[in-house]
Write an enzyme that holds these catalytic residues in place. Structure first.
Site, PDB file in Angstrom:
ATOM      1  N   GLU A 280      64.958  65.263  67.021  1.00 34.29           N
ATOM      2  CA  GLU A 280      65.608  63.955  67.204  1.00 34.29           C
ATOM      3  C   GLU A 280      66.628  64.027  68.333  1.00 34.29           C
ATOM      4  OE1 GLU A 280      64.521  61.117  65.952  1.00 34.29           O
ATOM      5  OE2 GLU A 280      63.018  62.422  65.069  1.00 34.29           O
ATOM      6  N   TRP A 283      64.866  63.299  71.303  1.00 30.92           N
ATOM      7  CA  TRP A 283      64.672  61.889  71.676  1.00 30.92           C
ATOM      8  C   TRP A 283      65.881  61.366  72.442  1.00 30.92           C
ATOM      9  CZ3 TRP A 283      60.571  58.928  72.184  1.00 30.92           C
ATOM     10  CH2 TRP A 283      59.394  59.326  71.561  1.00 30.92           C
ATOM     11  N   TRP A 311      57.684  35.720  76.969  1.00 29.88           N
ATOM     12  CA  TRP A 311      58.748  35.698  75.946  1.00 29.88           C
ATOM     13  C   TRP A 311      59.202  34.267  75.719  1.00 29.88           C
ATOM     14  CZ3 TRP A 311      58.768  40.201  73.721  1.00 29.88           C
ATOM     15  CH2 TRP A 311      58.613  41.380  74.452  1.00 29.88           C
ATOM     16  N   ASN A 346      67.961  54.175  61.538  1.00 28.21           N
ATOM     17  CA  ASN A 346      66.919  54.182  62.579  1.00 28.21           C
ATOM     18  C   ASN A 346      65.649  53.450  62.155  1.00 28.21           C
ATOM     19  OD1 ASN A 346      65.731  55.146  65.139  1.00 28.21           O
ATOM     20  ND2 ASN A 346      64.401  56.293  63.759  1.00 28.21           N
ATOM     21  N   TRP A 364      63.101  41.685  74.620  1.00 28.82           N
ATOM     22  CA  TRP A 364      63.791  42.879  74.126  1.00 28.82           C
ATOM     23  C   TRP A 364      65.206  42.955  74.680  1.00 28.82           C
ATOM     24  CZ3 TRP A 364      65.552  46.406  77.707  1.00 28.82           C
ATOM     25  CH2 TRP A 364      64.958  46.391  78.969  1.00 28.82           C
ATOM     26  N   TRP A 387      64.691  50.051  72.448  1.00 23.90           N
ATOM     27  CA  TRP A 387      64.180  48.674  72.533  1.00 23.90           C
ATOM     28  C   TRP A 387      62.863  48.601  73.282  1.00 23.90           C
ATOM     29  CZ3 TRP A 387      64.852  44.487  69.817  1.00 23.90           C
ATOM     30  CH2 TRP A 387      65.969  44.424  68.991  1.00 23.90           C
TER      31      TRP A 387
HETATM   32  P1  FAD Z   1      70.057  61.347  63.114  1.00 20.16           P
HETATM   33  O1  FAD Z   1      68.734  61.013  62.503  1.00 20.16           O
HETATM   34  O2  FAD Z   1      70.963  62.179  62.345  1.00 20.16           O
HETATM   35  O3  FAD Z   1      69.735  62.011  64.520  1.00 20.16           O
HETATM   36  C1  FAD Z   1      70.646  62.895  65.168  1.00 20.16           C
HETATM   37  C2  FAD Z   1      70.924  62.417  66.568  1.00 20.16           C
HETATM   38  O4  FAD Z   1      69.729  62.424  67.342  1.00 20.16           O
HETATM   39  C3  FAD Z   1      71.431  60.995  66.635  1.00 20.16           C
HETATM   40  O5  FAD Z   1      72.819  60.953  66.394  1.00 20.16           O
HETATM   41  C4  FAD Z   1      71.055  60.600  68.050  1.00 20.16           C
HETATM   42  O6  FAD Z   1      71.973  61.099  68.992  1.00 20.16           O
HETATM   43  C5  FAD Z   1      69.740  61.331  68.246  1.00 20.16           C
HETATM   44  N1  FAD Z   1      68.611  60.447  67.943  1.00 20.16           N
HETATM   45  C6  FAD Z   1      67.964  60.335  66.752  1.00 20.16           C
HETATM   46  N2  FAD Z   1      66.932  59.467  66.873  1.00 20.16           N
HETATM   47  C7  FAD Z   1      66.947  59.033  68.145  1.00 20.16           C
HETATM   48  C8  FAD Z   1      66.125  58.122  68.882  1.00 20.16           C
HETATM   49  N3  FAD Z   1      65.076  57.511  68.341  1.00 20.16           N
HETATM   50  N4  FAD Z   1      66.436  57.886  70.180  1.00 20.16           N
HETATM   51  C9  FAD Z   1      67.488  58.514  70.760  1.00 20.16           C
HETATM   52  N5  FAD Z   1      68.293  59.397  70.119  1.00 20.16           N
HETATM   53  C10 FAD Z   1      68.017  59.640  68.828  1.00 20.16           C
HETATM   54  N6  FAD Z   1      70.791  55.639  69.306  1.00 20.16           N
HETATM   55  C11 FAD Z   1      72.012  55.696  69.872  1.00 20.16           C
HETATM   56  O7  FAD Z   1      72.669  56.754  69.815  1.00 20.16           O
HETATM   57  N7  FAD Z   1      72.538  54.611  70.511  1.00 20.16           N
HETATM   58  C12 FAD Z   1      71.867  53.424  70.607  1.00 20.16           C
HETATM   59  O8  FAD Z   1      72.381  52.474  71.220  1.00 20.16           O
HETATM   60  C13 FAD Z   1      70.587  53.337  69.982  1.00 20.16           C
HETATM   61  N8  FAD Z   1      69.887  52.167  69.999  1.00 20.16           N
HETATM   62  C14 FAD Z   1      68.653  52.120  69.399  1.00 20.16           C
HETATM   63  C15 FAD Z   1      67.932  50.907  69.438  1.00 20.16           C
HETATM   64  C16 FAD Z   1      66.681  50.824  68.840  1.00 20.16           C
HETATM   65  C17 FAD Z   1      65.898  49.503  68.896  1.00 20.16           C
HETATM   66  C18 FAD Z   1      66.135  51.944  68.185  1.00 20.16           C
HETATM   67  C19 FAD Z   1      64.791  51.860  67.521  1.00 20.16           C
HETATM   68  C20 FAD Z   1      66.838  53.141  68.147  1.00 20.16           C
HETATM   69  C21 FAD Z   1      68.096  53.247  68.749  1.00 20.16           C
HETATM   70  N9  FAD Z   1      68.835  54.445  68.719  1.00 20.16           N
HETATM   71  C22 FAD Z   1      70.064  54.500  69.326  1.00 20.16           C
HETATM   72  C23 FAD Z   1      68.260  55.690  68.156  1.00 20.16           C
HETATM   73  C24 FAD Z   1      68.565  55.957  66.674  1.00 20.16           C
HETATM   74  O9  FAD Z   1      68.321  54.816  65.902  1.00 20.16           O
HETATM   75  C25 FAD Z   1      69.990  56.423  66.441  1.00 20.16           C
HETATM   76  O10 FAD Z   1      70.311  57.466  67.335  1.00 20.16           O
HETATM   77  C26 FAD Z   1      70.168  56.957  65.005  1.00 20.16           C
HETATM   78  O11 FAD Z   1      69.840  55.959  64.075  1.00 20.16           O
HETATM   79  C27 FAD Z   1      71.598  57.406  64.828  1.00 20.16           C
HETATM   80  O12 FAD Z   1      71.830  57.803  63.510  1.00 20.16           O
HETATM   81  P2  FAD Z   1      72.112  59.322  63.143  1.00 20.16           P
HETATM   82  O13 FAD Z   1      73.174  59.860  64.034  1.00 20.16           O
HETATM   83  O14 FAD Z   1      72.339  59.386  61.685  1.00 20.16           O
HETATM   84  O15 FAD Z   1      70.718  59.968  63.540  1.00 20.16           O
END
Ligand code: FAD
Length: 481
Positions: A280, A283, A311, A346, A364, A387
């Site tokens: 993650e 990502w 859109w 997420n 979006w 997005w």
């Molecule tokens: P955990 O599951 O604990 O993951 C650990 C870390 O990995 C996160 O803190 C984050 O830094 C990174 N991470 C995890 N999943 C993703 C992912 N899909 N994409 C990028 N990094 C990821 N994340 C943001 O940090 N900022 C945003 O503005 C953001 N906008 C999003 C918008 C959409 C439409 C979607 C689908 C996802 C977005 N994310 C964003 C990714 C993700 O949803 C969040 O990083 C995650 O929910 C943060 O929660 P956590 O720290 O508990 O994640």
């Protein structure tokens, strides 16, 4: 009067004193170090959203007190960075400046202007890595092109040397510095007052470096072992909640990486969870990488064909979505979680994102802007990446025709409605399976639960199969054009 020679450690998205190469280097110079934060919202920088401003306020307070333990004063300045540096050079004998590189295209342009200006003044500017695990410029295909697909990108990353082991907190300086003209943080008005919409955010979060470091430890000891299975269940605390801390650099991504990896070596039972977590972080890395190599993603879809997507312009539908009043409980719970806490799970981000772009056919960019304003972890690269991915127009994106059915998603990931009930008090007495579909619930059960559809909770803004057909027709129209 002779000006005092100083080194400036410019803090931006690295609001911490541990594992901070720019700060450590500054202190090694053996001349007085001043820390600087510039609140710069001038183009090409994208201004912060409301929730991020709230976080920044508290994070700067925390940084100021950590820096004090190192004998370093924090200078706060509001304005264009190039103007601020001109002022500082008038006031002090600035000998050198250090900062951490950031992939944000606006920051890169601005930083280049600042670096050029400093060079003209004969001041050394040194820029350090630290916001990503690997240097995005060095991860390329065999043909020397940037990757557009996550899996090969991640294989190449993880075949490199391990991310750098975190630096410890540097030793305090012994110099005494008298600062002139620092702004007062309160004057920046980053926190809301009337109305104070941040109450829920305050309750949920502890801000700052110490909180971030404590938080990663807590996550490792309580949730890492089951992260791979629990991370998709919004009703439990299965993810790390590290995203705002990582965004503001209160903890470095290297620190998070090594904390989790070391733990999984010592506790092999945690390996599955740890591997999934590190991926993650991958990502996050991929999103930063894409924006680094393709700055046009700020406004344009990665898949250019989507520039002609038909859109809709529908402020009423947007309002229902953003207020959590679409009539689909899982979507509405997500949007209310976002408003109340500044964060959304997420899985639910994907559900509400699919709903906006496919059920409502809204662009979006509108969802991205709303998230950017309301998320405490609002991060240009991850937000745009998320997005575009969910809208089907990003790199390695889910195909547009994969349209989430909100009811099925809800039944699968929140079977008892635990998450929905936490954010939709008006549905708190509706049992599963009806909580996923109030519109099909028999009148007697609705009555018992104190629900009057259309009065206490809305009917669906659009019926799922109709929305699906409409979205597919729009997609075909785009393909024809
Ligand atoms: P955990 O599951 O604990 O993951 C650990 C870390 O990995 C996160 O803190 C984050 O830094 C990174 N991470 C995890 N999943 C993703 C992912 N899909 N994409 C990028 N990094 C990821 N994340 C943001 O940090 N900022 C945003 O503005 C953001 N906008 C999003 C918008 C959409 C439409 C979607 C689908 C996802 C977005 N994310 C964003 C990714 C993700 O949803 C969040 O990083 C995650 O929910 C943060 O929660 P956590 O720290 O508990 O994640």
């Amino acid at each position: 009067m002779t000006k005092q020679p100083i080194h400036i450690a410019w803090f931006r998205r690295d609001l911490r004193i541990s594992d901070n190469a720019a700060l450590t280097h500054a202190l090694n110079q053996k001349i007085p170090v001043v820390a600087l934060y510039i609140f710069d919202e001038a183009a090409p920088i994208r201004p912060l959203g409301g929730a991020s401003k709230w976080w920044l306020h508290h994070s700067l307070l925390s940084l100021e007190s950590s820096l004090k333990t190192l004998g370093i004063p924090l200078l706060l300045k509001n304005g264009r960075a190039d103007h601020i540096f001109k002022e500082l050079i008038d006031d002090y004998a600035v000998t050198s400046v250090t900062w951490q590189f950031h992939h944000d295209p606006g920051m890169r342009l601005r930083d280049k202007q600042v670096a050029d200006y400093l060079q003209q003044q004969g001041i050394q500017a040194q820029i350090f890595p630290g916001n990503t695990l690997w240097d995005p410029a060095t991860i390329l295909t065999k043909q020397k092109h940037p990757y557009a697909v996550f899996t090969p990108f991640w294989h190449t990353c993880t075949a490199q040397d391990q991310p750098q082991f975190p630096l410890s907190v540097p030793e305090a300086q012994t110099h005494t510095i008298v600062l002139s003209h620092s702004d007062r943080l309160d004057d920046w008005a980053l926190v809301p007052s009337s109305p104070d919409w941040a109450c829920g955010i305050k309750t949920m979060w502890n801000v700052g470096e110490s909180a971030a470091l404590a938080h990663v430890k807590h996550f490792i000891s309580t949730a890492l072992s089951h992260y791979h299975t629990n991370r998709d269940i919004p009703g439990i605390q299965g993810t790390s909640l590290l995203s705002p801390h990582l965004h503001f650099g209160e903890i470095s991504v290297n620190q998070a990486w090594h904390a989790v990896q070391t733990n999984s070596i010592l506790h092999p039972d945690n390996k599955l969870g740890a591997d999934c977590f590190l991926r993650e972080l991958g990502w996050r890395e991929f999103c930063a990488y894409l924006l680094y190599h393709h700055p046009h993603l700020l406004e344009q879809p990665f898949q250019r064909g989507f520039q002609t997507f038909p859109w809709k312009d529908d402020p009423v539908a947007f309002r229902a979505w953003s207020r959590g009043l679409t009539g689909y409980p899982i979507v509405d719970a997500g949007m209310r979680q976002l408003w109340q806490t500044g964060w959304m799970h997420n899985r639910v981000r994907m559900i509400v994102g699919s709903f906006l772009t496919k059920h409502l056919l809204l662009p979006w960019q509108q969802g991205e802007a709303w998230f950017f304003d309301t998320l405490v972890d609002a991060d240009l690269a991850s937000n745009i990446g998320g997005w575009q991915w969910i809208a089907g127009c990003g790199a390695d994106a889910a195909p547009y025709f994969r349209i989430f059915n909100p009811q099925l998603q809800s039944e699968r990931f929140d079977p008892q409605g635990t998450y929905i009930k936490a954010y939709l008090p008006e549905l708190a007495n509706l049992p599963a399976p009806w909580i996923h579909k109030p519109w099909e619930t028999p009148e007697s059960i609705l009555r018992q639960a104190g629900i009057e559809l259309g009065k206490t909770y809305p009917p669906p803004i659009i019926e799922h199969s109709k929305a699906r057909d409409r979205a597919m027709a729009a997609y075909q129209q785009m393909k024809r054009s």
